[in-house]
Write a protein that holds these residues in place. Structure first.
Motif, PDB file in Angstrom:
ATOM      1  N   SER A   1       1.739   3.051  -2.203  1.00  0.00           N
ATOM      2  CA  SER A   1       0.633   2.369  -2.857  1.00  0.00           C
ATOM      3  C   SER A   1       0.078   1.242  -1.990  1.00  0.00           C
ATOM      4  O   SER A   1      -1.136   1.094  -1.831  1.00  0.00           O
ATOM      5  N   HIS A   2       0.973   0.462  -1.379  1.00  0.00           N
ATOM      6  CA  HIS A   2       0.534  -0.604  -0.476  1.00  0.00           C
ATOM      7  C   HIS A   2      -0.152  -0.034   0.766  1.00  0.00           C
ATOM      8  O   HIS A   2      -1.136  -0.601   1.259  1.00  0.00           O
ATOM      9  N   LEU A   3       0.345   1.096   1.273  1.00  0.00           N
ATOM     10  CA  LEU A   3      -0.268   1.731   2.440  1.00  0.00           C
ATOM     11  C   LEU A   3      -1.693   2.158   2.135  1.00  0.00           C
ATOM     12  O   LEU A   3      -2.618   1.914   2.928  1.00  0.00           O
ATOM     13  N   TYR A   4      -1.895   2.787   0.980  1.00  0.00           N
ATOM     14  CA  TYR A   4      -3.226   3.272   0.641  1.00  0.00           C
ATOM     15  C   TYR A   4      -4.198   2.102   0.467  1.00  0.00           C
ATOM     16  O   TYR A   4      -5.393   2.221   0.779  1.00  0.00           O
ATOM     17  N   ARG A   5      -3.711   0.973  -0.017  1.00  0.00           N
ATOM     18  CA  ARG A   5      -4.557  -0.217  -0.117  1.00  0.00           C
ATOM     19  C   ARG A   5      -4.960  -0.716   1.271  1.00  0.00           C
ATOM     20  O   ARG A   5      -6.103  -1.110   1.494  1.00  0.00           O
TER      21      ARG A   5
ATOM     22  N   VAL B   1      -9.263   4.170  -5.417  1.00  0.00           N
ATOM     23  CA  VAL B   1      -8.550   4.801  -6.525  1.00  0.00           C
ATOM     24  C   VAL B   1      -7.682   5.931  -5.989  1.00  0.00           C
ATOM     25  O   VAL B   1      -7.908   6.443  -4.878  1.00  0.00           O
ATOM     26  N   ILE B   2      -6.705   6.331  -6.780  1.00  0.00           N
ATOM     27  CA  ILE B   2      -5.788   7.398  -6.381  1.00  0.00           C
ATOM     28  C   ILE B   2      -5.665   8.408  -7.513  1.00  0.00           C
ATOM     29  O   ILE B   2      -5.609   8.052  -8.692  1.00  0.00           O
ATOM     30  N   GLY B   3      -5.675   9.679  -7.125  1.00  0.00           N
ATOM     31  CA  GLY B   3      -5.529  10.748  -8.102  1.00  0.00           C
ATOM     32  C   GLY B   3      -4.878  11.959  -7.447  1.00  0.00           C
ATOM     33  O   GLY B   3      -4.525  11.927  -6.266  1.00  0.00           O
ATOM     34  N   MET B   4      -4.768  13.038  -8.218  1.00  0.00           N
ATOM     35  CA  MET B   4      -4.033  14.212  -7.734  1.00  0.00           C
ATOM     36  C   MET B   4      -4.853  15.491  -7.742  1.00  0.00           C
ATOM     37  O   MET B   4      -4.324  16.542  -7.372  1.00  0.00           O
ATOM     38  N   THR B   5      -6.142  15.437  -8.122  1.00  0.00           N
ATOM     39  CA  THR B   5      -6.819  16.708  -8.400  1.00  0.00           C
ATOM     40  C   THR B   5      -8.176  16.909  -7.745  1.00  0.00           C
ATOM     41  O   THR B   5      -8.682  18.038  -7.747  1.00  0.00           O
TER      42      THR B   5
END
Length: 290
Positions: free
Chosen positions: A172-176, A182-186
């Motif tokens: 989560s910190h890496l993606y920031r 935002v983060i999602g799966m689809t």
């Protein structure tokens, strides 16, 4: 007059559309297997909607197991002119609070266990994903969401993770750090496949949580997401109602980004080297150019 036929892919929490006239449930067979569920096609005024629950009714399918190719093929096969994705997501920015809607305009694809193209050996094509979202459709959907009372953020980068587990704190910190919003799966490979099928695509990303990067708050879990998701779903229904209302009596013209003709510049395989069996599977998504 060219009519709007909008495919709506409903994510977590959105499993049906209310108020459809002359609604019919259609089971579609595609060369890529069966879609997530039978599709429901109907009208609201002079706008046609084709609804597909991404995870199937009852939420049977994991993000990895969603038949993305079959879903996009089925929407194209039923005559959709545009595709609107409605998706739950986690926030990676303080300003994007649970309950907010983000009109995503960029993606980072970190999925790794999914088929991501209609093309392959025997028929190679490379579409541009520089601007993966239809700006017109996204703008219209954002306007409708504001009419429905949602707090709307225009633009944002969606990082797609494989799942089905939520992120670790380190991830989560890496993606920031990468600048993701935002983060999602689809939404991947869904957006890529929509582009290959020459379908203008837009996403309403509905924030349900802050993922797990905020050290002073509880990590994301299904239980604390469900209540926010219910409120988001109510606003999503009102958004679709407002969107369709705004399109009544309007003529649909081609996307200003030229999405409906993007395959004109994507085909690489020479005509005499194309595999007839592969071409047969592309009858819906690429029939215009093949």
């Amino acid at each position: 007059m060219s009519k709007w036929v909008i495919g709506v892919i409903g994510g977590s929490g959105l499993y049906e559309i209310e108020g459809l006239e002359n609604a019919e449930t259609i089971s579609v067979e595609t060369p890529w297997g069966a879609p997530s569920d039978p599709l429901v096609k109907g009208q609201i005024g002079d706008v046609t909607l084709v609804f597909l629950p991404r995870h199937g009714k009852g939420h049977r399918l994991t993000p990895t197991a969603v038949p993305y190719r079959a879903n996009i093929d089925a929407l194209k096969r039923l005559g959709c002119t545009d595709v609107l994705s409605v998706s739950a997501c986690g926030s990676l920015k303080e300003a994007l609070a649970p309950g907010d809607f983000v009109m995503v305009d960029q993606f980072i694809d970190r999925t790794f266990a999914r088929e991501k193209t209609f093309f392959g050996p025997g028929m190679v094509a490379h579409v541009s994903m520089a601007d993966p979202v239809c700006s017109r459709l996204s703008g219209l959907a954002g306007d409708a969401a504001e009419q429905a009372g949602a707090k709307v953020h225009r633009g944002g980068t969606y990082i797609a993770m494989e799942g089905p587990q939520f992120s670790s704190r380190a991830e989560s910190h890496l993606y920031r750090q990468w600048g993701c919003d935002v983060i999602g799966m689809t939404n991947m490979p869904e957006a890529k496949l929509a582009r290959e099928a020459e379908l203008p695509y837009a996403t309403i990303a509905m924030v349900t949580d802050y993922d797990c990067w905020r050290d002073d708050s509880e990590a994301v879990s299904v239980s604390n997401v469900l209540e926010v998701m219910k409120n988001n779903t109510d606003k999503a229904r009102q958004t679709l109602k407002a969107l369709v209302g705004g399109l009544q009596g309007t003529e649909r013209t081609a996307s200003p980004q030229g999405i409906e003709t993007c395959l004109d510049f994507a085909m690489i395989t020479a005509p005499d080297a194309r595999d007839p069996a592969v071409l047969a599977k592309l009858d819906a998504v690429a029939g215009r150019v093949l």
